[in-house]
Design a protein around this motif. Structure first.
Motif, PDB file in Angstrom:
ATOM      1  N   ALA A 141      98.592  47.493  14.046  1.00 40.83           N
ATOM      2  CA  ALA A 141      99.106  48.850  13.811  1.00 40.83           C
ATOM      3  C   ALA A 141     100.597  48.808  13.459  1.00 40.83           C
ATOM      4  N   ARG A 142     101.339  47.970  14.139  1.00 36.70           N
ATOM      5  CA  ARG A 142     102.768  47.866  13.843  1.00 36.70           C
ATOM      6  C   ARG A 142     103.001  47.237  12.473  1.00 36.70           C
ATOM      7  N   GLU A 182     100.982  47.503   9.932  1.00 39.62           N
ATOM      8  CA  GLU A 182     100.635  48.560   8.960  1.00 39.62           C
ATOM      9  C   GLU A 182     101.741  49.598   8.894  1.00 39.62           C
ATOM     10  N   GLN A 183     102.335  49.925  10.030  1.00 41.05           N
ATOM     11  CA  GLN A 183     103.436  50.890  10.082  1.00 41.05           C
ATOM     12  C   GLN A 183     104.646  50.385   9.276  1.00 41.05           C
ATOM     13  N   ARG A 184     104.865  49.103   9.304  1.00 44.00           N
ATOM     14  CA  ARG A 184     106.012  48.512   8.593  1.00 44.00           C
ATOM     15  C   ARG A 184     105.728  48.333   7.104  1.00 44.00           C
TER      16      ARG A 184
END
Length: 140
Positions: free
Chosen positions: A133-134, A136-138
C-alpha cells in the motif's frame, strides 16, 4: 561477502562487519549504507566502527538508521539522496537486508512500480509485500 543484487546500483545483505569492508572494496563496491540503529542488538558494531572501517577501505559511508516497522519519509528521502550522490555500486545493509530493500523499493516506487519492487526484493530474499500500500501510495 555474499550480497543480493536489487539493481545495477545497489546490492543488499545482512549486517556487515567492519572486517568485511576491505573485501567489499575488493569486490568493487564503492559505498556502504547502514540502515541499523546503533544498539539494535548486543554485540552489533556501532556506526562509528563501520564508518572507520569503510573509510579505511576507501569506501564512502552513510548511516541512515531505521527502526524496524518505522520507515519515515525522511529516511526514504535520505536513502534516495544517498543512492543518487554516492559512488556506485553500493552495498546496503541492516540486520537481515529487508529494511535496505524496503528503502530501495520506496525510493524507486514511482519508476518501477509496486509489483516489480516486491518481485525484485523477493528475488533478493526479502519479503516486502507488507508495504504494498505504501509503495502504491508513493506512485507505484
Amino acid at each position: 561477502m555474499e550480497t543480493k543484487k536489487l539493481d545495477d546500483t545497489l546490492c543488499i545483505r545482512p549486517q556487515v562487519l567492519p572486517e568485511q569492508l576491505a573485501e567489499a572494496a575488493r569486490l568493487g563496491f564503492r559505498s556502504v549504507i547502514n540502515n541499523r540503529p546503533d544498539g539494535e542488538e548486543p554485540g552489533q558494531p556501532t556506526s562509528d566502527q563501520v564508518a572507520a572501517a569503510a573509510h579505511a577501505a576507501g569506501l564512502e559511508y552513510r548511516h541512515i538508521p531505521v527502526i524496524p516497522g518505522q520507515i519515515t519519509d525522511d529516511a526514504i528521502d535520505a536513502f534516495q539522496r544517498g543512492i543518487a550522490e554516492m559512488p556506485k555500486p553500493i552495498v546496503g545493509f541492516c540486520r537481515t537486508g529487508t529494511r535496505a530493500a524496503m528503502l530501495w523499493a520506496l525510493s524507486n516506487a514511482r519508476e518501477i512500480g509496486a509489483d516489480n519492487a516486491i518481485e525484485c526484493a523477493a528475488g533478493a530474499g526479502c519479503d516486502i509485500s507488507g508495504i504494498r500500500a505504501r509503495l502504491e501510495q508513493r506512485g507505484g
